[in-house]
Design a protein around this motif. Structure first.
Motif, PDB file in Angstrom:
ATOM      1  N   VAL A  13       0.869  -1.174   0.000  1.00 36.75           N
ATOM      2  CA  VAL A  13       0.000   0.000   0.000  1.00 36.75           C
ATOM      3  C   VAL A  13       0.902   1.220   0.000  1.00 36.75           C
ATOM      4  O   VAL A  13       1.804   1.326   0.829  1.00 36.75           O
ATOM      5  CB  VAL A  13      -0.932   0.032   1.239  1.00 36.75           C
ATOM      6  N   PHE A  40      -1.913  -1.536  -3.870  1.00 34.11           N
ATOM      7  CA  PHE A  40      -3.034  -0.646  -3.625  1.00 34.11           C
ATOM      8  C   PHE A  40      -2.507   0.782  -3.550  1.00 34.11           C
ATOM      9  O   PHE A  40      -1.708   1.103  -2.680  1.00 34.11           O
ATOM     10  CB  PHE A  40      -3.773  -1.051  -2.350  1.00 34.11           C
ATOM     11  N   TYR A  74      -4.618  -1.549  -7.926  1.00 34.23           N
ATOM     12  CA  TYR A  74      -5.959  -1.053  -7.647  1.00 34.23           C
ATOM     13  C   TYR A  74      -5.907   0.292  -6.928  1.00 34.23           C
ATOM     14  O   TYR A  74      -5.009   0.536  -6.122  1.00 34.23           O
ATOM     15  CB  TYR A  74      -6.714  -2.049  -6.750  1.00 34.23           C
ATOM     16  N   LEU A  76      -7.032   2.939  -4.063  1.00 32.48           N
ATOM     17  CA  LEU A  76      -7.454   2.831  -2.670  1.00 32.48           C
ATOM     18  C   LEU A  76      -7.684   4.244  -2.137  1.00 32.48           C
ATOM     19  O   LEU A  76      -6.757   4.884  -1.644  1.00 32.48           O
ATOM     20  CB  LEU A  76      -6.396   2.098  -1.838  1.00 32.48           C
ATOM     21  N   ASN A  94     -10.783  -4.134   1.080  1.00 31.80           N
ATOM     22  CA  ASN A  94     -10.459  -3.923  -0.327  1.00 31.80           C
ATOM     23  C   ASN A  94      -9.719  -5.118  -0.917  1.00 31.80           C
ATOM     24  O   ASN A  94      -9.977  -5.506  -2.059  1.00 31.80           O
ATOM     25  CB  ASN A  94      -9.651  -2.636  -0.502  1.00 31.80           C
TER      26      ASN A  94
END
Length: 185
Positions: A13, A40, A74, A76, A94
């Motif tokens: 992330v 993410f 993806y 976020l 998620n």
């Protein structure tokens, strides 16, 4: 025959404002350990500010140009809870929505703000791998190189696949440097 990787799903992330050699090192480590890797892109709804000049689509393009289809990427969006266990729950929601399961590895730089992300999740075992900072660079400094028009320093920390993006990224960084309000919805 390729040896079995110890983790099924690893996640990272980050805001990736811009993607630099430190990010790439973390991602490549995840790829070496995990059968699947999900990235993410945090603050995905933000763009046009001094700390988040680049929209999600540009950040995804930078990652994809280096990594191709070896990772899943993806957006976020932020939810306004900061780096807390509530954020960790949101991240896991998620991940489950995108992959149908929870990750078994989180790869990140060692930052104290991530240490309690998964504290409230009962019965879930997620290994956390902190990659030591062996490359002395940050996204803030990378944005500084863009604003200062120091292309040589910027390219030193950016994958050659993204060198051609310099003029576009520089223009966005310059246009955003004095803004604190996002241009996104």
């Amino acid at each position: 025959m390729q040896s079995e990787k110890p983790f099924s799903l690893g996640i990272l992330v980050g805001r990736f404002q811009v993607v630099h050699a430190g990010h790439e090192q973390m991602i490549r480590t995840a790829l070496s350990l995990c059968r699947r890797v999900g990235i993410f892109v945090g603050s995905s709804q933000e763009s046009g500010t001094s700390t988040n000049p680049f929209p999600y689509e540009i950040r995804e393009q930078l990652l994809r140009s280096i990594l191709g289809s070896s990772v899943d990427i993806y957006p976020l969006p932020d939810i306004g809870v900061g780096n807390t266990a509530a954020w960790g729950d949101y991240v896991l929601q998620n991940v489950r929505a995108r992959f149908g399961c929870l990750p078994d590895l989180l790869v990140s730089g060692k930052e104290s703000r991530r240490l309690d992300w998964f504290d409230s999740v009962q019965g879930v075992r997620i290994a956390e791998l902190y990659i030591p900072k062996t490359i002395d660079i940050s996204a803030s400094r990378m944005r500084g190189f863009l604003i200062e028009d120091d292309r040589a320093q910027w390219e030193r920390y950016v994958s050659p696949e993204n060198h051609a993006m310099y003029p576009v990224l520089r223009e966005m960084a310059l246009a955003s440097r004095d803004h604190s309000q996002t241009e996104s919805i």
